[in-house]
Every structure is written in structure tokens, then in C-alpha cells.
Write an enzyme that holds these catalytic residues in place. Structure first.
Site, PDB file in Angstrom:
ATOM      1  N   GLY A 129       0.785  -1.304  -0.040  1.00  0.00           N
ATOM      2  CA  GLY A 129      -0.072  -0.009   0.029  1.00  0.00           C
ATOM      3  C   GLY A 129       0.778   1.340  -0.060  1.00  0.00           C
ATOM      4  O   GLY A 129       2.161   1.163  -0.568  1.00  0.00           O
ATOM      5  N   CYS A 130       0.336   2.314   0.583  1.00  0.00           N
ATOM      6  CA  CYS A 130       1.042   3.584   0.493  1.00  0.00           C
ATOM      7  C   CYS A 130       2.235   3.321   1.224  1.00  0.00           C
ATOM      8  O   CYS A 130       2.465   2.944   2.192  1.00  0.00           O
ATOM      9  CB  CYS A 130       0.115   4.710   1.199  1.00  0.00           C
ATOM     10  SG  CYS A 130       1.181   6.189   1.407  1.00  0.00           S
ATOM     11  N   TYR A 131       3.512   3.790   0.722  1.00  0.00           N
ATOM     12  CA  TYR A 131       4.790   3.625   1.203  1.00  0.00           C
ATOM     13  C   TYR A 131       5.104   4.403   2.309  1.00  0.00           C
ATOM     14  O   TYR A 131       6.251   4.252   2.894  1.00  0.00           O
ATOM     15  CB  TYR A 131       5.738   3.740   0.114  1.00  0.00           C
ATOM     16  CG  TYR A 131       5.661   5.037  -0.834  1.00  0.00           C
ATOM     17  CD1 TYR A 131       5.105   6.162  -0.512  1.00  0.00           C
ATOM     18  CD2 TYR A 131       6.115   4.982  -2.169  1.00  0.00           C
ATOM     19  CE1 TYR A 131       5.458   7.341  -1.443  1.00  0.00           C
ATOM     20  CE2 TYR A 131       6.385   5.754  -3.069  1.00  0.00           C
ATOM     21  CZ  TYR A 131       5.769   7.050  -2.774  1.00  0.00           C
ATOM     22  OH  TYR A 131       5.628   8.091  -3.625  1.00  0.00           O
ATOM     23  N   TRP A 132       4.349   5.544   2.745  1.00  0.00           N
ATOM     24  CA  TRP A 132       4.704   6.237   3.779  1.00  0.00           C
ATOM     25  C   TRP A 132       4.632   5.514   5.191  1.00  0.00           C
ATOM     26  O   TRP A 132       5.411   5.400   5.697  1.00  0.00           O
ATOM     27  CB  TRP A 132       3.427   7.565   3.906  1.00  0.00           C
ATOM     28  CG  TRP A 132       3.546   8.286   2.779  1.00  0.00           C
ATOM     29  CD1 TRP A 132       4.470   8.818   1.966  1.00  0.00           C
ATOM     30  CD2 TRP A 132       2.725   9.313   2.892  1.00  0.00           C
ATOM     31  NE1 TRP A 132       4.111   9.886   1.201  1.00  0.00           N
ATOM     32  CE2 TRP A 132       3.147  10.358   1.433  1.00  0.00           C
ATOM     33  CE3 TRP A 132       1.300   9.558   3.181  1.00  0.00           C
ATOM     34  CZ2 TRP A 132       2.067  11.298   1.274  1.00  0.00           C
ATOM     35  CZ3 TRP A 132       0.524  10.931   2.997  1.00  0.00           C
ATOM     36  CH2 TRP A 132       1.164  11.766   1.760  1.00  0.00           C
TER      37      TRP A 132
END
Length: 224
Positions: free
Chosen positions: A51-54
């Protein structure tokens, strides 16, 4: 999506943050790996898409033994250059991913897998995690050598038999075709923006769960 949910409508994300549960997504206690990857070097590298790499980068940067966690892209054609905007279109074949450099004397590849599936990514969600949808948000493992490939496949099979999820495991082991760094805005995003509504709603709970579930592996100061 031409522009991702987390940047187009921050006011909606803020509203979600205000109503967020204790954990943004389901947390599980994934089993210790039955098969692990034997280290080949003093420092090893692993690549994960979840998912979002953050949030992926944010959690891994707090793992003892992780020297560096870098947000970027993996899974697409080797000869195609991409960036955040092009990958966000969902048709490049690339996924948001994180490259983790770690000391195998302190943390093993199998332990990274266990943390990943316990608090970062739900392996039963196809082409999505959290609020983000599209192939660019798929969960995938990108082994960089035969030891990692063997361990990754064995662990996915182990998870499938664990009974932790009602739905089937859809996370794939994919061929590694290279890694491209995201631009500086996306690096260390959780550390630099701890009050960002998206971080508060979706990623801070993952880090909190990691700290609670794996206290021996957690460190307060993130990697550089």
C-alpha cells in the site's frame, strides 16, 4: 486515480482521522517463520510493497537492525522510468514499495516478513490497502535472491494455513526488476509529518501496534 485520495481531499481524511479507531486496520499476530533466509552479506536488502509507502517505510524505519528504509517503486518494466504521478495512474505495473537495508545479525528477513504481515499489510486485500485502490497499492514481495524467494514463498504458504484470515492470501511473490526511489517529498514522510491527517488515520496506528506487539524489535529513533 489521477491524483491519490490522500492528496486530493485532505479535509475528508481529517474527518476520518477524528473518527479513527484505535487501530486503522486489523492487526494480527502473525506466526514466526518456519523457514527463514540465510544471510549472504553483512548488510542485506529486501523490497516490500504494502500500500502507501509512507506507512511501510515509517514502520520499518523503527525496526532494530534496519539501517535504511527508502520509499520508491517496484514491480514494473525495468526500462521504464516512473515517478509518483505516473505510478498513481495505475497502469505502469509498478507498485509503491520500500527498499529495506538491514543487518541480518540483528533482524532476519523472516522477522521483517512477520512484522510486515502483522501490522503493515493485510495479505487478503487485492490491489488495495487502507483507503487506497489500484494495482499500485497491491501487496507484494520482491525477493532479491534465492534465499529470500524460498523464505517468502514458504511464509505465504504458512500464513495461508494459519487461520488468521477468513479470506485467501492474495499477496504475491513477484520478480524483482529493479527499484526506483521516490522523490525527496515522500522520503521519511511519517517522521517529517507526524500530524498529517493521512498519517494519523492510517499509519500512526500501525507504528503503535508494532511498538506494542514487537517491543524487542522496536526502537524509538528511526533509521536515517
Amino acid at each position: 486515480m489521477a491524483r491519490p485520495f490522500k492528496r486530493v481531499i485532505p479535509f475528508l481524511v481529517a474527518a476520518l482521522a477524528a473518527a479513527a479507531p484505535a487501530h486503522a486496520e486489523r492487526v494480527v499476530s502473525a506466526p514466526a517463520p518456519a523457514i527463514d533466509a540465510a544471510p549472504k552479506r553483512k548488510l542485506e536488502t529486501a523490497v516490500f510493497a504494502g500500500g502507501c509507502y509512507w506507512g511501510v517505510e515509517g514502520v520499518f524505519s523503527h525496526v532494530k537492525g534496519v539501517k535504511l528504509a527508502v520509499s520508491g517503486f517496484a514491480g514494473g518494466p525495468r526500462d521504464v522510468r516512473v515517478d509518483y504521478e505516473t505510478v498513481s495512474g495505475g497502469d505502469t505495473g509498478y507498485a509503491e514499495a520500500v527498499r529495506v537495508t538491514y543487518d541480518p545479525k540483528i533482524v532476519s528477513y523472516g522477522t521483517l516478513l512477520r512484522i510486515f504481515f502483522s501490522v503493515i499489510a493485510d495479505p487478503t486485500l487485492l490491489n488495495r490497502q487502507g483507503p487506497d485502490r489500484g494495482t499500485q497499492y497491491r501487496s507484494a514481495l520482491f525477493p532479491l535472491n534465492g534465499e529470500q524467494d524460498r523464505a517468502a514463498r514458504a511464509y505465504l504458504a504458512q500464513l495461508g494455513k494459519s487461520g488468521l484470515w477468513n479470506d485467501p492470501i492474495v499477496t504475491k511473490v513477484e520478480r524483482f526488476t529493479g527499484f526506483q526511489d521516490a522523490d525527496s517529498y515522500h522520503q521519511d514522510f511519517m517522521r517529517k509529518n507526524p500530524r498529517h491527517p493521512y498519517i494519523l488515520r492510517w499509519d500512526a496506528p500501525k507504528l503503535a501496534a508494532f511498538k506494542t506487539m514487537f517491543p524487542a524489535s522496536y526502537r524509538d529513533q528511526p533509521s536515517a
